[in-house]
Each structure stands twice: as C-alpha cells, then as structure tokens.
Design an enzyme around this catalytic site. Sequence first.
Site, PDB file in Angstrom:
ATOM      1  N   MET A   1       6.458  -8.377  -3.244  1.00  0.00           N
ATOM      2  CA  MET A   1       6.577  -7.850  -2.109  1.00  0.00           C
ATOM      3  C   MET A   1       6.279  -8.947  -1.006  1.00  0.00           C
ATOM      4  O   MET A   1       5.710  -8.610   0.122  1.00  0.00           O
ATOM      5  CB  MET A   1       5.890  -6.280  -1.790  1.00  0.00           C
ATOM      6  CG  MET A   1       6.626  -5.470  -2.659  1.00  0.00           C
ATOM      7  SD  MET A   1       6.344  -3.768  -2.015  1.00  0.00           S
ATOM      8  CE  MET A   1       4.333  -3.600  -2.102  1.00  0.00           C
TER       9      MET A   1
ATOM     10  N   LEU B   1       2.288 -13.911  -1.118  1.00  0.00           N
ATOM     11  CA  LEU B   1       2.057 -14.595  -2.430  1.00  0.00           C
ATOM     12  C   LEU B   1       0.740 -15.084  -2.615  1.00  0.00           C
ATOM     13  O   LEU B   1       0.220 -15.752  -1.727  1.00  0.00           O
ATOM     14  CB  LEU B   1       3.033 -15.457  -2.627  1.00  0.00           C
ATOM     15  CG  LEU B   1       4.550 -15.121  -2.525  1.00  0.00           C
ATOM     16  CD1 LEU B   1       5.538 -16.206  -3.052  1.00  0.00           C
ATOM     17  CD2 LEU B   1       4.774 -13.815  -3.454  1.00  0.00           C
ATOM     18  N   HIS B   2      -0.028 -14.781  -3.710  1.00  0.00           N
ATOM     19  CA  HIS B   2      -1.303 -15.451  -3.781  1.00  0.00           C
ATOM     20  C   HIS B   2      -1.325 -15.969  -5.312  1.00  0.00           C
ATOM     21  O   HIS B   2      -0.336 -16.103  -6.023  1.00  0.00           O
ATOM     22  CB  HIS B   2      -2.355 -14.331  -3.735  1.00  0.00           C
ATOM     23  CG  HIS B   2      -2.213 -13.123  -4.615  1.00  0.00           C
ATOM     24  ND1 HIS B   2      -1.974 -12.936  -5.985  1.00  0.00           N
ATOM     25  CD2 HIS B   2      -1.815 -11.759  -4.067  1.00  0.00           C
ATOM     26  CE1 HIS B   2      -1.832 -11.722  -6.324  1.00  0.00           C
ATOM     27  NE2 HIS B   2      -1.710 -11.187  -5.280  1.00  0.00           N
TER      28      HIS B   2
ATOM     29  N   HIS C   1       0.634 -14.449  -7.827  1.00  0.00           N
ATOM     30  CA  HIS C   1       2.191 -14.462  -8.074  1.00  0.00           C
ATOM     31  C   HIS C   1       2.444 -15.752  -8.624  1.00  0.00           C
ATOM     32  O   HIS C   1       3.577 -16.024  -9.254  1.00  0.00           O
ATOM     33  CB  HIS C   1       2.679 -14.218  -6.679  1.00  0.00           C
ATOM     34  CG  HIS C   1       2.546 -12.792  -6.054  1.00  0.00           C
ATOM     35  ND1 HIS C   1       1.560 -12.710  -5.073  1.00  0.00           N
ATOM     36  CD2 HIS C   1       3.115 -11.793  -6.418  1.00  0.00           C
ATOM     37  CE1 HIS C   1       1.543 -11.428  -4.609  1.00  0.00           C
ATOM     38  NE2 HIS C   1       2.581 -10.778  -5.345  1.00  0.00           N
TER      39      HIS C   1
ATOM     40  N   GLY D   1       3.400  -8.465 -13.237  1.00  0.00           N
ATOM     41  CA  GLY D   1       1.960  -8.935 -13.297  1.00  0.00           C
ATOM     42  C   GLY D   1       1.286  -7.514 -14.089  1.00  0.00           C
ATOM     43  O   GLY D   1       1.601  -6.669 -13.812  1.00  0.00           O
TER      44      GLY D   1
ATOM     45  N   LYS E   1      -1.844  -6.840 -13.892  1.00  0.00           N
ATOM     46  CA  LYS E   1      -2.684  -6.061 -12.755  1.00  0.00           C
ATOM     47  C   LYS E   1      -1.943  -4.553 -12.608  1.00  0.00           C
ATOM     48  O   LYS E   1      -2.934  -3.489 -12.502  1.00  0.00           O
ATOM     49  CB  LYS E   1      -2.717  -6.920 -11.737  1.00  0.00           C
ATOM     50  CG  LYS E   1      -3.151  -6.114 -10.342  1.00  0.00           C
ATOM     51  CD  LYS E   1      -4.508  -6.474  -9.884  1.00  0.00           C
ATOM     52  CE  LYS E   1      -5.135  -5.443  -8.801  1.00  0.00           C
ATOM     53  NZ  LYS E   1      -3.923  -4.904  -7.967  1.00  0.00           N
TER      54      LYS E   1
ATOM     55  N   GLN F   1       2.904   0.168 -13.594  1.00  0.00           N
ATOM     56  CA  GLN F   1       3.992  -0.073 -13.202  1.00  0.00           C
ATOM     57  C   GLN F   1       4.926  -1.077 -14.092  1.00  0.00           C
ATOM     58  O   GLN F   1       5.882  -0.781 -14.649  1.00  0.00           O
ATOM     59  CB  GLN F   1       4.085  -1.138 -11.986  1.00  0.00           C
ATOM     60  CG  GLN F   1       5.179  -1.895 -11.648  1.00  0.00           C
ATOM     61  CD  GLN F   1       5.237  -2.508 -10.236  1.00  0.00           C
ATOM     62  OE1 GLN F   1       4.944  -2.145  -9.070  1.00  0.00           O
ATOM     63  NE2 GLN F   1       5.032  -4.061 -10.237  1.00  0.00           N
TER      64      GLN F   1
ATOM     65  N   SER G   1      -5.110  -9.708  -5.483  1.00  0.00           N
ATOM     66  CA  SER G   1      -4.346  -8.398  -4.761  1.00  0.00           C
ATOM     67  C   SER G   1      -4.114  -8.904  -3.394  1.00  0.00           C
ATOM     68  O   SER G   1      -5.128  -9.405  -2.655  1.00  0.00           O
ATOM     69  CB  SER G   1      -4.958  -7.186  -4.924  1.00  0.00           C
ATOM     70  OG  SER G   1      -4.347  -6.158  -4.247  1.00  0.00           O
ATOM     71  N   SER G   2      -2.913  -8.553  -3.028  1.00  0.00           N
ATOM     72  CA  SER G   2      -2.597  -8.917  -1.518  1.00  0.00           C
ATOM     73  C   SER G   2      -3.563  -8.068  -0.683  1.00  0.00           C
ATOM     74  O   SER G   2      -3.775  -8.345   0.488  1.00  0.00           O
ATOM     75  CB  SER G   2      -1.032  -8.414  -1.237  1.00  0.00           C
ATOM     76  OG  SER G   2      -0.483  -9.048  -1.993  1.00  0.00           O
TER      77      SER G   2
HETATM   78  O1  PAF Z   1       4.762  -5.014  -7.704  1.00  0.00           O
HETATM   79  C1  PAF Z   1       5.301  -5.329  -6.575  1.00  0.00           C
HETATM   80  O2  PAF Z   1       5.151  -6.204  -5.794  1.00  0.00           O
HETATM   81  C2  PAF Z   1       6.107  -4.089  -6.269  1.00  0.00           C
HETATM   82  O3  PAF Z   1       5.947  -3.027  -6.983  1.00  0.00           O
HETATM   83  C3  PAF Z   1       7.618  -4.475  -6.865  1.00  0.00           C
HETATM   84  C4  PAF Z   1       7.554  -4.500  -8.390  1.00  0.00           C
HETATM   85  C5  PAF Z   1       8.035  -5.918  -6.252  1.00  0.00           C
HETATM   86  C6  PAF Z   1       8.583  -3.544  -6.401  1.00  0.00           C
HETATM   87  O4  PAF Z   1       8.917  -3.472  -5.063  1.00  0.00           O
END
Ligand code: PAF
Length: 282
Positions: free
Chosen positions: A28, A31-32, A35, A144, A146, A150, A182-183
């Site tokens: 999303m 980026l850090h 990522h 990730g 983290k 998900q 984390s962002s």
């Molecule tokens: O982990 C994330 O940044 C989001 O949940 C993802 C996988 C890009 C889906 O929007």
Amino acid sequence: MNISQTPEKIRELLTPLRGQHIALVPTMGCLHAGHISLIRKAKSLADVVIVSIYVNPLQFGENEDFHQYPKTFEKDAEICKNEGVDVIFHPKNLYPDDGPNITLKISHMGHLLCGKSRPTHFDGVVTVVNILFNIIHPDIAIFGEKDWQQLAIIRRMVSDLHMPIEVIGSEIIREADGLAMSSRNRYLSPDERQKSLFLSQTMLLMKSNTKNSHKASKIIRFGIDNLKKYGISIEYLEICNELTLNPENSITPQSRIFIAAKIGSTRLIDNMPLSITTENTL
Ligand code: PAF
C-alpha cells in the site's frame, strides 16, 4: 522502470514477458526497510519484479485510517528504482465506479485474532489480492510475515481457489531495538516509540518462559501481566497454530505468539514463533 496506472497498460506491458518468472510484491506504499526486504527476496527468486502500490479502501473499517494513510509515491518510486524493480503498478482505483459488487468472504480464519476487531478487513484484503493476481498473473507473490494472519489467509485462498501462484513469506524486519517495521510506526511519539518495545520484549520473555511450562494459558498470562505492568492496552495476546490460526492449549512446533496492542492511539501488531522442537515438547 515502468510505472503502469491501469490494468490494461500493465497487461500490455507483461504480454511479451510471459514465460519469464514473474514476482508480485503487493503493497500500500509508504515503503520502508520491511518492503525493501520483500523486493530483494522477489529479485532473488524471479526474472521480473512488479511492486503494486494501492491503498485499498475495502480493507479499512469505517473508523480506521484510510483517509490518513500516508501517501509517499515519489519516494516509493525512488526506492523501487534503486532496488531494480521492473514495474510499479499504481492504479487509481481497482473497483467499478459504482463500488465493489463481487467480493470474497473468509469464514473462520478471518474472524480470529485481528478479525475480532476488524471483521471485514481480511475480506477486503483477499478481494484486492485476488484482483491483483487476476490482472498480473504472477508466478510468485511475496508477503511480509509481520502480517502473519494475512499471509496465512492468502495461502489458504490460493490453495482453496486453486490459484497457480506460489505465496512466499518474508521474515519480519525489525529496528535495531526490536520494533517490527510498519508504516504506522511513524504515528508514534518518542515516548510511545519507547513503550512499543515492550511488545517484542514481552514475546521474547514468553519464548524463554516455555522452559518452565508448555501450557499456552500460563505463558499468555505471564505475557499479559508483563505488558500490563507497563500500561500497554492489549487487544489480544494469543498463542495459535501458525497455519490454521486456531488457539493452542499447549506449545507445539507450529505455535506462534500473536499480539495486537494500542500504544497511544496507534494500533501495532507483531508475532513470533515459539521455536519449540518436537523433542522438547514431549
Ligand atoms: O499488506 C498490505 O500492505 C496490504 O494488506 C496488501 C496485501 C497490499 C493488500 O492491500
């Protein structure tokens, strides 16, 4: 590096590249280093690396930070370029103008852990990841660890829906003092940033506590008491099976600690394996 903003453009761009090993790193943005490690993993495994940058409205609840979610596209593009990313997919919108009509729903796994306080979150995640997979048709996709829940749910989606995609987890990247990247860390005040360290520290203490007991409830109690000492507002602290996400009664080689807590108004999540070998659970 190419930047594609529509599904049509990226499909056109990928047509001559089919047959090469294509990796997708869904993000999303903002980026850090976490990522960057996903991108590097993708680079080491594939011929073509695509990073998608899309803040997916469907995975945010009504009172969550969708409108405040940091957008840093210029910086993100610079990072991708420096890391040798081939294509950034940066769509404006991935849903029809009249909103999403067809979405995916997760039953059990989506209602555990974070799903208890974010009941529609994972439905939004799998819906958008499914759309990204349909547009890009990657061979592999990197997520990730983290966001372990998900990752586990996406693995399950790929398996249940017979998608020909390999889902690869990439280990948590931590700051030198232990805070998982984390962002959302940018929302922490200096005091809160200091307090946030108790999350990873408590999990480490819980891990070493398995020497005394393999009873999950005992280890969790110890962790909760430790966090409460520091005034941390715990949303959950659980020990679950890392594949099914079901809570475990006693520690097994697949046990993992999962935590979500509010530090000030920032919600942080983290997780850690308990790393028990089969021999010492006997
Ligand atoms: O982990 C994330 O940044 C989001 O949940 C993802 C996988 C890009 C889906 O929007």
